[in-house]
Every structure is written in structure tokens, then in C-alpha cells.
Enzyme design. Structure first.
Site, PDB file in Angstrom:
ATOM      1  N   THR A  44       0.826  -1.214   0.000  1.00 59.43           N
ATOM      2  CA  THR A  44       0.000   0.000   0.000  1.00 59.43           C
ATOM      3  C   THR A  44       0.855   1.258   0.000  1.00 59.43           C
ATOM      4  OG1 THR A  44      -1.825  -1.111   1.072  1.00 59.43           O
ATOM      5  CG2 THR A  44      -1.742   1.253   1.370  1.00 59.43           C
ATOM      6  N   TYR A  58      -8.261   0.573  -3.470  1.00 59.11           N
ATOM      7  CA  TYR A  58      -7.138   1.124  -4.250  1.00 59.11           C
ATOM      8  C   TYR A  58      -6.283  -0.033  -4.781  1.00 59.11           C
ATOM      9  CZ  TYR A  58      -4.814  -0.071   0.072  1.00 59.11           C
ATOM     10  OH  TYR A  58      -4.357  -0.776   1.151  1.00 59.11           O
ATOM     11  N   SER A  91       1.504  -7.642  -0.664  1.00 56.84           N
ATOM     12  CA  SER A  91       2.275  -8.610   0.135  1.00 56.84           C
ATOM     13  C   SER A  91       1.532  -9.908   0.422  1.00 56.84           C
ATOM     14  CB  SER A  91       2.786  -7.970   1.426  1.00 56.84           C
ATOM     15  OG  SER A  91       1.770  -7.884   2.386  1.00 56.84           O
ATOM     16  N   THR A 124       1.654  -4.323   4.258  1.00 60.46           N
ATOM     17  CA  THR A 124       1.536  -4.600   5.693  1.00 60.46           C
ATOM     18  C   THR A 124       0.972  -5.991   5.993  1.00 60.46           C
ATOM     19  OG1 THR A 124      -0.659  -3.595   5.808  1.00 60.46           O
ATOM     20  CG2 THR A 124       1.230  -2.153   6.266  1.00 60.46           C
ATOM     21  N   ASP A 125       0.322  -6.613   4.986  1.00 58.85           N
ATOM     22  CA  ASP A 125      -0.377  -7.881   5.277  1.00 58.85           C
ATOM     23  C   ASP A 125       0.560  -8.983   5.761  1.00 58.85           C
ATOM     24  OD1 ASP A 125      -2.645  -6.592   4.539  1.00 58.85           O
ATOM     25  OD2 ASP A 125      -3.045  -7.776   2.743  1.00 58.85           O
ATOM     26  N   LYS A 197       0.462  -7.504  13.101  1.00 61.44           N
ATOM     27  CA  LYS A 197      -0.581  -6.591  12.607  1.00 61.44           C
ATOM     28  C   LYS A 197      -1.858  -6.884  13.393  1.00 61.44           C
ATOM     29  CE  LYS A 197      -2.753  -4.809   8.441  1.00 61.44           C
ATOM     30  NZ  LYS A 197      -2.854  -4.806   6.978  1.00 61.44           N
ATOM     31  N   GLU A 318      -1.413 -29.853  28.420  1.00 62.25           N
ATOM     32  CA  GLU A 318      -2.600 -30.676  28.128  1.00 62.25           C
ATOM     33  C   GLU A 318      -2.345 -31.699  27.027  1.00 62.25           C
ATOM     34  OE1 GLU A 318      -6.430 -28.376  28.215  1.00 62.25           O
ATOM     35  OE2 GLU A 318      -5.066 -26.773  28.787  1.00 62.25           O
TER      36      GLU A 318
HETATM   37  C1  SIN Z   1      -1.020  -3.035   2.805  1.00 60.01           C
HETATM   38  O1  SIN Z   1       0.100  -2.826   2.377  1.00 60.01           O
HETATM   39  O2  SIN Z   1      -1.443  -2.388   3.791  1.00 60.01           O
HETATM   40  C2  SIN Z   1      -1.967  -4.035   2.242  1.00 60.01           C
HETATM   41  C3  SIN Z   1      -1.529  -4.643   0.963  1.00 60.01           C
HETATM   42  C4  SIN Z   1      -0.262  -5.405   1.073  1.00 60.01           C
HETATM   43  O3  SIN Z   1       0.013  -6.020   2.103  1.00 60.01           O
HETATM   44  O4  SIN Z   1       0.476  -5.406   0.078  1.00 60.01           O
END
Ligand code: SIN
Length: 361
Positions: A44, A58, A91, A124-125, A197, A318
Site C-alpha cells: 500500500t 485502491y 504482500s 503490511t499484510d 498486525k 494438556e
Molecule cells: C497493505 O500494504 O497495507 C496491504 C496490501 C499489502 O500487504 O500489500
């Protein structure tokens, strides 16, 4: 002139001659600013939307690294910055091959005398997984910092430029050395091993619940308050030298009413390892424990992790892990446990050794 004065004069003259005839370094253009390389992978932070208010729907991974750098002229005041486009992906499409490619490039750059720090722009993924992978295989104490954003570059109040500026500040700062791979968003510095995340859409999504962040960036200053204790980067026993392919490791998610179908399917597909994201203390149901035991009998390494998000998965609580020959993930969440198991399986299949590795990393 007395003999002491003659000696001092000769020493000074010799030193001056040495300075004047010393060859200049060929590769590293040393300025008063540190040299930071930005490796771009997409996400992103390199995304574009149809309008300035498009923050959903987007397209990620569109803007090239040079444009990301030019959008933040302040970077050049902090460091001598250059960029390299390693890949251009969202990602969720990161692969094991992509991890290997990125890991090799980071190691090459980190070995260069003229590189002081490395920043990686990333979606971020799966950022936390790439960060932890690099934390295990980068053979350098130089700062390596991952950064992303939650809003695309075209959005009102896009968070990418400020995050990138912070990441370069951290990568350029000698205090960031030997702290393992770092993750830098929203003025916060977190350790690759522990950060995750936590929110699908909020800007302040990267957190290290309970164990805590490492530091902040405030007013252009980098401030650390703690350092990771688990082994990382130059301290690890792992490298990529003879690794052509990473072992296949799958994750199976535990839940009420879970059946053994997914575990049996992965076993039939002959994966090298299964991470079980168990309920509570990483617990499987009777059905899934039996399926995991069968998978282990077939030579597949089984790691019990937990879907809970915090805490240590206790060995032999367990589940009789000794009898089942299972490994437990310590505090690693399932996606990080998968990364460590893939990397560890490049060195050993011995479950005692694997358990040691999970305790140390
Ligand atoms: C992001 O970057 O926030 C979402 C898309 C990605 O992980 O490439």
C-alpha cells in the site's frame, strides 16, 4: 633543531604524505550522512487510488521506488539515500521464493562497506513474516528496517511518507545496530520477532502486545528503551548460502468443532511441517491431536502454536508433546512459527534440536 624536534617534524611530514597519497574509496561515496539503501517490494505504501479519498479499493504496488523517494525530499537531509525495486507486489502474494530473493539481496548490500543501513518498503499484510524471516537469515548487525503504510500514496493524509522518513531515520542511526530487524510505522519501533498486525484498517495497527515496543521516533530523534533478547541476524545459526528452496510448512487453524480433514490433506500433500494454531494453550481437539500424531508418524514435523495471540505455549501441559514428538512454539504466533520452522528445517529435522531452536529464537 634538537633530535626530538626532528623526529616530531618527520612524523608530521610522514602523516601528511600518507593523507595526501591515500587512495580514495572506490565504491562508498562517504559523506557526513550515512548511506541508506531502500529496497522496495510494493504494498500500500506504493499504492494508488482513483481519488484522494479512496482508502479502500485502491491498487497496491504501483508506484516505483524512485517516486517514493522523490516524494520525501527530507530523506536526503538524513541520509544519502538510493532505491532499488526488488519486486512490485501486494504482500499477500509474497512467496518463499520472494523471501529468498529479498534475503539474499539484503545480505549482499549489508556486506558492502558503503552501506550503513537498509530500509525495506513492504505491504503490511505479511510484513511481520518477512521481517521475522530476515531477522533469522540476515548476517549483519547493520540496521535493517521494514516499513509500510495503511493508506495509499494518493490518499489525503497518506501515512507512507512520514513512515518512510522515520524508517530512514532509524536505519541511519547507529543506535539501531545489532537490535535485529526492526519494524517502523506510526513513530514506533518494534522488534521483528514480536510485532504483529492487529487491526485490518487502522493506521496504528503494528503492535507488540504484552512484550512491548522497542522505541519511538519523536521530533526527528530515535529513542530506544529496550533490546530483543532472542537470538537474531548475525547471532543466528542460519544462512541462505546453500538454500535453494524453503521447506513447505502449512498452518492449520483450530476452532470449536474442528475436524482432521485439513491435517490429513496437508499430510497427503507431503508437506515438511504443520503448525497447528490451537485453541487456548495451543490445544488440539481429540480428532486433530490424533491426525497430528499420524502426520508425525509419517515424518512431518508438528509445531503447536496458539491462536490466542499472547503467552507461552507450555510443553507437555494438556498434550503429551514428548510422547507425540511434537514441538511447541514458545511465544511465536502461528505465522511466525511457520517462518522459524521453514528456516530451522533447512538445518535439522531432529525434534529435540527444533525445540531448542524454538526456545532460542
Ligand atoms: C497493505 O500494504 O497495507 C496491504 C496490501 C499489502 O500487504 O500489500
Amino acid at each position: 633543531m634538537g633530535s626530538m624536534k626532528v623526529l616530531a617534524f618527520r612524523l608530521c611530514a610522514g602523516f601528511l604524505a600518507l593523507v595526501l597519497i591515500s587512495p580514495r574509496p572506490l565504491r562508498a561515496e562517504k559523506t557526513d550522512r550515512p548511506n541508506v539503501v531502500i529496497l522496495a517490494t510494493g504494498g500500500t505504501i506504493a499504492g494508488t487510488g482513483a481519488t484522494s479519498t479512496t482508502t479502500v479499493g485502491y491498487q497496491a504496488a504501483k508506484v516505483p521506488v524512485e517516486a517514493l523517494i522523490q516524494a520525501v525530499p527530507e530523506l536526503q537531509k538524513v541520509a544519502q539515500v538510493r532505491g532499488e525495486q526488488v519486486m512490485q507486489i501486494a504482500s499477500q502474494n509474497m512467496t518463499n521464493e520472494g523471501l529468498l530473493k529479498l534475503g539474499r539481496r539484503v545480505n549482499e548490500l549489508a556486506a558492502e562497506a558503503g552501506v550503513d543501513g537498509i530500509v525495506i518498503t513492504h505491504g503490511t499484510d505479511t510484513l511481520e513474516e518477512t521481517a521475522y524471516f530476515l531477522n533469522l537469515v540476515v548476517k549483519s548487525a547493520k540496521p535493517v528496517v521494514l516499513v509500510g503504510s495503511m493508506r495509499p500514496s494518493t490518499a489525503i493524509s497518506a501515512d507512507g511518507p512520514a513512515n518512510l522518513y522515520d524508517a530512514v531515520l532509524v536505519a541511519a542511526n547507529p543506535a539501531s545496530a545489532d537490535k535485529g530487524v526492526l519494524v517502523c510505522l506510526e513513530d514506533e519501533i518494534n522488534a521483528a520477532r514480536d510485532v504483529t498486525k492487529t487491526n485490518t484498517s487502522s493506521l496504528e495497527t503494528f503492535k507488540t502486545p504484552e512484550l512491548g515496543l522497542l522505541g519511538y521516533i519523536r521530533g526527528g530523534q530515535v529513542a530506544f528503551y529496550r533490546t530483543p533478547l532472542q537470538l537474531h541476524t548475525s547471532q543466528t545459526e542460519f544462512d541462505l548460502v546453500n538454500v535453494q528452496k524453503l521447506p513447505e510448512v502449512a498452518i492449520v487453524y483450530g476452532h470449536e468443532g474442528v475436524s482432521r480433514t485439513a491435517i490429513d490433506a496437508f499430510a497427503a500433500a507431503k508437506v515438511d511441517g504443520i503448525v497447528y494454531a490451537g485453541v487456548g494453550d495451543g490445544n488440539p481437539s481429540e480428532a486433530t491431536e490424533a491426525a497430528l500424531a499420524d502426520a508425525r508418524q509419517k515424518g512431518i514435523v508438528v509445531v503447536r502454536s496458539a491462536r490466542v495471540g499472547n503467552g507461552i505455549v507450555a510443553r507437555n501441559a494438556e498434550v503429551n508433546d514428548d510422547q507425540r514428538d511434537f514441538v511447541v512454539s514458545d511465544t511465536l504466533n502461528p505465522q511466525k512459527a511457520r517462518i522459524l520452522l521453514m528456516v530451522a528445517l533447512t538445518k535439522t529435522q531432529d525434534t529435540k534440536e527444533l525445540q531448542r531452536i524454538f526456545s532460542e529464537y
